[in-house]
Scaffold this motif. Structure first.
Motif, PDB file in Angstrom:
ATOM      1  N   GLU A  47       0.635  -1.190   0.042  1.00 34.51           N
ATOM      2  CA  GLU A  47      -0.066  -0.067  -0.009  1.00 34.51           C
ATOM      3  C   GLU A  47       0.837   1.278  -0.047  1.00 34.51           C
ATOM      4  O   GLU A  47       0.492   2.243  -0.760  1.00 34.51           O
ATOM      5  N   LYS A  48       1.984   1.377   0.884  1.00 30.62           N
ATOM      6  CA  LYS A  48       2.638   2.555   0.749  1.00 30.62           C
ATOM      7  C   LYS A  48       3.973   2.572   0.198  1.00 30.62           C
ATOM      8  O   LYS A  48       4.853   3.532   0.038  1.00 30.62           O
ATOM      9  N   ASP A  49       4.522   1.171   0.239  1.00 33.35           N
ATOM     10  CA  ASP A  49       6.096   1.183  -0.314  1.00 33.35           C
ATOM     11  C   ASP A  49       6.266   0.907  -1.828  1.00 33.35           C
ATOM     12  O   ASP A  49       5.213   0.431  -2.402  1.00 33.35           O
ATOM     13  N   VAL A  50       7.262   0.798  -2.265  1.00 28.00           N
ATOM     14  CA  VAL A  50       7.557   0.530  -3.734  1.00 28.00           C
ATOM     15  C   VAL A  50       8.515  -0.453  -3.909  1.00 28.00           C
ATOM     16  O   VAL A  50       9.719  -0.456  -3.488  1.00 28.00           O
ATOM     17  N   ILE A  51       7.920  -1.349  -4.779  1.00 30.96           N
ATOM     18  CA  ILE A  51       9.155  -2.668  -5.097  1.00 30.96           C
ATOM     19  C   ILE A  51       9.798  -2.257  -6.522  1.00 30.96           C
ATOM     20  O   ILE A  51       9.180  -1.829  -7.591  1.00 30.96           O
ATOM     21  N   ALA A  52      11.081  -2.323  -6.317  1.00 33.97           N
ATOM     22  CA  ALA A  52      12.019  -2.181  -7.446  1.00 33.97           C
ATOM     23  C   ALA A  52      12.992  -3.264  -7.955  1.00 33.97           C
ATOM     24  O   ALA A  52      13.044  -4.110  -7.032  1.00 33.97           O
ATOM     25  N   PRO A  53      13.283  -3.274  -8.990  1.00 36.44           N
ATOM     26  CA  PRO A  53      13.941  -4.571  -9.477  1.00 36.44           C
ATOM     27  C   PRO A  53      15.325  -4.536  -9.113  1.00 36.44           C
ATOM     28  O   PRO A  53      15.943  -3.457  -8.820  1.00 36.44           O
ATOM     29  N   TYR A  54      15.811  -5.782  -8.965  1.00 35.33           N
ATOM     30  CA  TYR A  54      17.264  -5.875  -8.722  1.00 35.33           C
ATOM     31  C   TYR A  54      17.989  -5.749 -10.132  1.00 35.33           C
ATOM     32  O   TYR A  54      17.229  -5.687 -11.291  1.00 35.33           O
ATOM     33  N   ARG A  55      19.103  -5.298  -9.983  1.00 29.54           N
ATOM     34  CA  ARG A  55      20.025  -4.966 -11.373  1.00 29.54           C
ATOM     35  C   ARG A  55      20.396  -6.598 -11.757  1.00 29.54           C
ATOM     36  O   ARG A  55      20.951  -7.339 -11.133  1.00 29.54           O
ATOM     37  N   HIS A  56      20.249  -6.692 -13.135  1.00 35.07           N
ATOM     38  CA  HIS A  56      20.335  -7.968 -13.449  1.00 35.07           C
ATOM     39  C   HIS A  56      22.060  -8.156 -13.635  1.00 35.07           C
ATOM     40  O   HIS A  56      22.522  -7.135 -13.839  1.00 35.07           O
TER      41      HIS A  56
END
Length: 261
Positions: A47-56
């Motif tokens: 709800e409040k946070d952002v999921i970011a990708p790992y660097r491949h």
């Protein structure tokens, strides 16, 4: 911090072990995370946070013209097999798949020539396994995307970057853990994917791969831009919470208390 209780602050805490002691005090802030695997639900949530990708880690497949028949390996996994917590499924899948024809399932690491080996392997595979490890996500999913190797995700609690605007079902296959460990289920499912369906997913992978590329300087629709856009989409909900919290302001309470004196 005081004016909005920390809600107008953003903290990059991408690694699952980041800020182990501080996170319980900073929970009102917006976190940029890889997943919620080692966070209490009230500290970090979708709800409040952002999921970011790992660097491949593996090499991006540039000018990829490989088709269905140009990728001889059906299903590919190379990494740590024996994990704890939710990653224990890796061991079970290893025993289920190790003798299957055209399946590569073996131990591997980034040391020595591991990344180059994995790059070649994922570039020559139709499907790449993304199995939960010690936490629900890993860089392996983003290695698969960069390889245009259709990800097969076996991680029931995984959270994915930008999923509010990106439909992962168009280029990934999701399998419940309980189904994946049924004998014969997973391999039958993968062998049943038609050439046409695989090709559609492969094409879509090439269309979305830029969303997961970290570049300097940042370019349009790369990972940096996508993360900031995800942050911006959270702002209205945060503003709503702050405004609602001010309905019974300190000023009104103080004025009422003064009348009673």
């Amino acid at each position: 911090m005081e004016k909005m209780g920390g809600r107008d602050h953003i903290i990059m805490a991408h690694h699952p072990n980041s800020m182990l002691d501080a996170r319980s005090k900073l929970w009102p802030c917006m976190f940029v995370l890889a997943d919620f695997g080692r966070y209490a639900p009230h500290v970090a949530n979708v709800e409040k946070d952002v999921i970011a990708p790992y660097r491949h880690l593996i090499k991006t497949f540039v000018n990829d013209s490989s088709g269905f028949d140009d990728r001889p390996t059906l299903l590919y996994f190379q990494g740590a097999i024996y994990r704890k917590d939710g990653g224990s499924i890796r061991q079970e899948l290893f025993y289920l798949l190790r003798d299957e024809k055209d399946v590569h399932f073996s131990f591997g690491s980034v040391v020595a020539n591991g990344i180059n080996v994995a790059s070649r392997g994922m570039h020559s595979a139709k499907f790449c396994l993304n199995i939960a490890g010690d936490t629900p996500s890993s860089n392996r999913l983003f290695d698969a995307i960069a390889s245009h190797c259709v990800p097969v995700i076996i991680s029931d609690d995984i959270e994915l970057p930008y999923e509010d605007v990106l439909d992962y079902s168009k280029f990934c296959i999701f399998v419940r853990t309980s189904d994946a460990i049924r004998e014969g289920f997973l391999i039958k499912l993968i062998r049943g994917v038609s050439r046409e369906d695989w090709t559609r997913m492969w094409q879509r992978l090439k269309e979305v791969e830029s969303f997961f590329e970290f570049q300097y300087p940042s370019k349009k629709d790369d990972a940096i831009q996508m993360i900031w856009q995800a942050v911006a989409r959270k702002v209205p909900a945060i503003r709503l919470k702050v405004h609602r919290s001010r309905r019974f302001s300190q000023f009104n309470t103080q004025r009422y208390d003064e009348k009673l004196v």
